[in-house]
Structures are given as structure tokens and as C-alpha cells.
Design a protein around this motif. Structure first.
Motif, PDB file in Angstrom:
ATOM      1  N   TYR A 119      31.279  36.301  28.232  1.00  0.00           N
ATOM      2  CA  TYR A 119      31.240  37.141  27.144  1.00  0.00           C
ATOM      3  C   TYR A 119      31.950  37.180  25.770  1.00  0.00           C
ATOM      4  N   ILE A 120      33.481  37.248  26.359  1.00  0.00           N
ATOM      5  CA  ILE A 120      34.382  37.169  25.440  1.00  0.00           C
ATOM      6  C   ILE A 120      34.555  35.930  24.797  1.00  0.00           C
ATOM      7  N   TRP A 121      34.802  34.885  25.472  1.00  0.00           N
ATOM      8  CA  TRP A 121      34.847  33.579  25.135  1.00  0.00           C
ATOM      9  C   TRP A 121      33.594  33.187  23.936  1.00  0.00           C
ATOM     10  N   LEU A 147      26.322  39.998  22.994  1.00  0.00           N
ATOM     11  CA  LEU A 147      27.295  39.582  24.120  1.00  0.00           C
ATOM     12  C   LEU A 147      27.962  40.695  24.652  1.00  0.00           C
ATOM     13  N   LEU A 164      30.366  29.005  13.987  1.00  0.00           N
ATOM     14  CA  LEU A 164      29.606  29.140  12.688  1.00  0.00           C
ATOM     15  C   LEU A 164      30.714  29.086  11.553  1.00  0.00           C
ATOM     16  N   LEU A 165      31.789  29.791  11.444  1.00  0.00           N
ATOM     17  CA  LEU A 165      32.776  29.810  10.416  1.00  0.00           C
ATOM     18  C   LEU A 165      32.779  28.329  10.118  1.00  0.00           C
ATOM     19  N   GLY A 166      33.346  27.544  11.335  1.00  0.00           N
ATOM     20  CA  GLY A 166      33.628  26.167  11.065  1.00  0.00           C
ATOM     21  C   GLY A 166      32.577  25.431  10.460  1.00  0.00           C
ATOM     22  N   TYR A 221      34.204  39.410  32.625  1.00  0.00           N
ATOM     23  CA  TYR A 221      33.617  39.312  31.216  1.00  0.00           C
ATOM     24  C   TYR A 221      33.811  38.395  30.470  1.00  0.00           C
ATOM     25  N   SER A 278      31.665  35.145  22.495  1.00  0.00           N
ATOM     26  CA  SER A 278      31.652  35.582  21.149  1.00  0.00           C
ATOM     27  C   SER A 278      32.540  35.134  20.141  1.00  0.00           C
ATOM     28  N   TYR A 279      33.836  34.782  20.660  1.00  0.00           N
ATOM     29  CA  TYR A 279      34.560  34.189  19.706  1.00  0.00           C
ATOM     30  C   TYR A 279      34.179  32.669  19.444  1.00  0.00           C
ATOM     31  N   TYR A 317      38.616  34.954   4.167  1.00  0.00           N
ATOM     32  CA  TYR A 317      37.822  33.831   4.330  1.00  0.00           C
ATOM     33  C   TYR A 317      36.651  33.972   3.261  1.00  0.00           C
ATOM     34  N   VAL A 331      31.509  31.413  19.563  1.00  0.00           N
ATOM     35  CA  VAL A 331      30.151  31.544  18.120  1.00  0.00           C
ATOM     36  C   VAL A 331      30.624  31.729  16.959  1.00  0.00           C
ATOM     37  N   THR A 332      31.665  32.811  16.862  1.00  0.00           N
ATOM     38  CA  THR A 332      32.268  33.087  15.571  1.00  0.00           C
ATOM     39  C   THR A 332      32.926  31.900  14.851  1.00  0.00           C
ATOM     40  N   PHE A 333      33.506  31.121  15.568  1.00  0.00           N
ATOM     41  CA  PHE A 333      34.572  30.271  14.727  1.00  0.00           C
ATOM     42  C   PHE A 333      33.894  28.885  14.899  1.00  0.00           C
TER      43      PHE A 333
END
Lengths: 308, 64
Positions: free
Chosen positions: B15-17, A179, B26-28, B12, B19-20, A280, B22-24
Motif C-alpha cells: 500500500y505504501i509503495w 490505499l 502521475l507527476l512524471g 502494508y 501510493s508513492y 511543483y 502512483v503519485t510520482f
């Protein structure tokens, strides 16, 4: 916990530390103390004998010599299980705080990049996730190797517990990198040395997880996984040095021992999120290793007491 | 929240939102899967162990 299923009339067989007579008792090979029989299953006597039982009862001479007692105390799942339970909130709560703080610094304090505009803010999570993927792999391989070399089942359980978290962080680093690459490089993906070796790291994690889950006997799964994990360690320095060894589209290291080419608030956001990711990971791995202990040591008497 | 509005209009932003997000996500999801595993364990049933025991049972029947 060594569970061995001995059909009636079959010869005794050796499993791990334990010489299992298959009939009604087992001996711990290290301390020769007799361990217990817990019952039958499917008409077959299931002999369950734990070295940690001997540890708990302070019988085992090898593990209980006076100067070693503290060092090995928490190698026994029976002692580690309650300790891990107490440690989890100590890592989980600071992790949540650091995630919020890191996001705040990353989005509200760090300035807009002169060249990349706003899209560089992806790197605040991309870089820590990529580091975590590599760190956790090395950690997993060390635990797997220790579990293999010293027949320490808790170390093997730790390796098993680390693998999904490492895979998730590697996947996050690939997705966020993609991304970021689209606006910065104009492409989602290139077969570049660093990107490809990180993809191989993800495949190694997936291979480790699927290899372990395809083998029914937990200790055999631990050993098979350890071979794969230790062979795969060679990939980690390849990822790290790939930007130096090959002509790569991916940029080189920004933070090295001698230089720190980054605005302080940007570096702060990244390092805070790195700390959050570490805490974490530790919390999640401790939770998972407790569940693995509970699954593998189902018949142990200490577990019934601990979970009652 | 002026910055949030700025990001919403930035070219952009997705892309920024993303990225974050997907990250949260997956962690969730990882945390949720652990909670599910805990629920299974406290109910005294573990799909992984049960399937393993079933396979062991069939293999012993074959030995007999």
C-alpha cells in the motif's frame, strides 16, 4: 489575441474588445488605436488585433494611466511570457529538493505509528495532495472569474493551465486515500461525505477540462469554463466541513488553529511535502501557461521575437 | 537501507509503495506530457489547433 474569421461580404462583428471591420483593419475598443492585419487563411482574411499590441506600444490610454502601469504590466501575455520563463526554475528546483527531503523525513525520521503501524506513511502524500486539489480549484475559479469579469485573457489562460494539475492532485488524493483506507478501515471505498465530495471535485475538474476543449473559440471556452468553475466552488467548503457536518468515517482535522495533534517529525514530513507540491504546481502551471500563450497567440509578432 | 528492507517485509508495504508509486508516476507523466507539447510546438505543429482550424474550415465551407 482576438482572432476573427470574417467571410467576405459578411457584416462586421464584434469580438471582445475589438470592433473588427472584417476587411483590413480593427480597432481596439478601449483605446481606439488601429491594429494590424496579419494575413489570409483558407481564402478568408484573418484579422488579428491585440490589445496587448497597444499595451506594448504604450498607446492605450485606459491601461496606460501612470499609476496603473505596474499593476497591469504582467496582465499582457507579451510581458508575462518572458517573466514566467525566468520564474520556472526558481520553483522547479526547490520543489525537487523538498520532495527528496520530505521523503527522507517521512521514511527515515518519522517514527512508526503506535496504532496504524507503517501504513500511516501514506498520509504524508495523501493530505498534501488533497489540500492541493482544493486550493488549486479555488485558485482556478478565481482566475476564471477574473478572466470572465474583466475580459483578462491571461487570467483565463491561467485557469486553463491550473485545471489538469488540480485534477491530478485530486486523483492522487483519492487513490492514496483508498490505499490507506484498505489497511486502516478494511475497505477501499465508502460512500462517505468527504470521499464523495472529493470525487465530485474530480468530476468538476474533468468537466471543466472537457467543456473547454469542446469549444473551438478560446474566449468562449474561457467564459463557459468560468461559469462551471464558479458554480463548482460551492463544493470546496462542503469537502472541508463534511467531517463536521455529517457523521463521517473520515477523521476530522488534525491540524487546527488551536491544536496540533501530531508528532513534530510527522508534521514536518507532511508540511515539507505540501511545500514541494505547491512549488511543483506553480512550476508546472507556469510551463503550461506559456504553451497556452504560444498556441493562442501564434500570429503575434512579439511571440516570433520571444521564441526566435 | 535497513528501513527499506523492513518496509519490503512489512505487511502494508504494497500500500505504501503503491501510493508513492502512483503519485510520482502521475507527476512524471504530467511533466512528460508537457515536454511532448513543447516538442510539438517547436516543430510548429499543434494537434489541438490543427483540428480546430479544420473544423472552422469545414464550417465556413458550409456557410458558402
Amino acid at each position: 489575441m482576438f482572432r476573427s474569421y470574417s467571410p467576405p461580404g459578411q457584416p462586421a462583428r464584434r469580438c471582445g474588445y475589438l470592433w473588427n471591420s472584417g476587411i483590413d483593419f480593427s480597432l481596439c475598443l478601449q483605446c481606439r488605436s488601429q491594429t494590424k492585419v496579419y494575413g489570409t487563411r483558407y481564402g478568408i482574411k484573418v484579422v488579428t488585433a491585440t490589445h496587448s499590441d497597444a499595451l506594448d506600444q504604450r498607446k492605450c490610454g485606459n491601461f496606460m494611466s501612470k499609476n496603473r502601469i505596474n499593476l497591469y504590466k504582467y496582465a499582457a501575455p507579451a510581458n508575462f511570457y518572458p517573466l514566467a520563463g525566468k520564474l520556472i526554475p526558481l520553483f522547479a528546483v526547490p520543489s525537487a529538493i523538498l520532495f527528496i527531503l520530505g521523503m527522507y523525513v517521512g521514511f527515515f525520521v518519522a517514527p512508526t505509528d503506535a496504532v496504524q503501524g507503517e501504513s500511516y506513511r501514506i498520509l504524508f502524500i495523501h493530505v498534501p495532495a488533497a489540500w492541493m486539489g482544493m486550493f488549486l480549484y479555488v485558485l482556478m475559479a478565481i482566475y476564471a472569474g477574473v478572466g470572465w469579469a474583466f475580459n483578462a485573457r491571461l487570467a483565463s489562460m491561467m485557469a486553463t493551465a491550473i485545471s489538469p494539475t488540480g485534477a491530478i492532485f485530486t486523483f492522487i488524493s483519492l487513490v492514496t486515500g483508498s490505499l490507506w483506507g484498505r489497511p486502516a478501515w478494511g475497505v477501499w471505498w465508502v460512500w462517505d461525505a468527504r470521499l464523495t465530495s472529493t470525487l465530485i471535485l474530480l468530476f468538476l475538474y474533468i468537466g471543466f477540462i472537457s467543456l473547454q476543449s469542446s469549444i473551438d473559440d478560446a474566449r468562449r471556452a474561457d467564459r463557459a469554463g468560468a461559469v462551471l468553475a464558479l458554480v463548482g466552488v460551492i463544493n470546496v467548503p462542503i469537502i472541508y466541513f463534511s467531517v463536521q457536518w455529517w457523521n463521517s468515517l473520515h477523521q476530522g482535522a488534525t491540524i487546527t488553529k488551536n491544536s496540533f495533534k501530531m508528532a513534530p517529525s510527522m508534521a514536518a514530513a507532511m508540511l515539507i511535502l505540501l511545500g514541494a507540491c505547491w512549488l511543483y504546481s506553480i512550476a508546472v502551471v507556469l510551463v503550461r501557461v506559456r504553451y497556452i500563450i504560444r498556441e493562442r497567440e501564434q500570429e503575434a509578432p512579439w511571440l516570433a521575437e520571444a521564441t526566435a | 537501507m535497513g528501513l527499506i528492507r523492513y518496509f519490503a517485509t512489512d505487511k502494508y508495504a504494497v500500500y505504501i509503495w503503491g501510493s508513492y508509486g502512483v503519485t510520482f508516476l502521475l507527476l512524471g507523466a504530467e511533466v512528460l506530457m508537457l515536454l511532448k507539447r513543447k516538442r510539438n510546438l517547436t516543430r510548429g505543429h499543434s494537434p489541438k489547433l490543427e483540428s480546430r482550424d479544420n473544423r472552422l474550415e469545414t464550417s465556413f465551407q458550409e456557410i458558402r
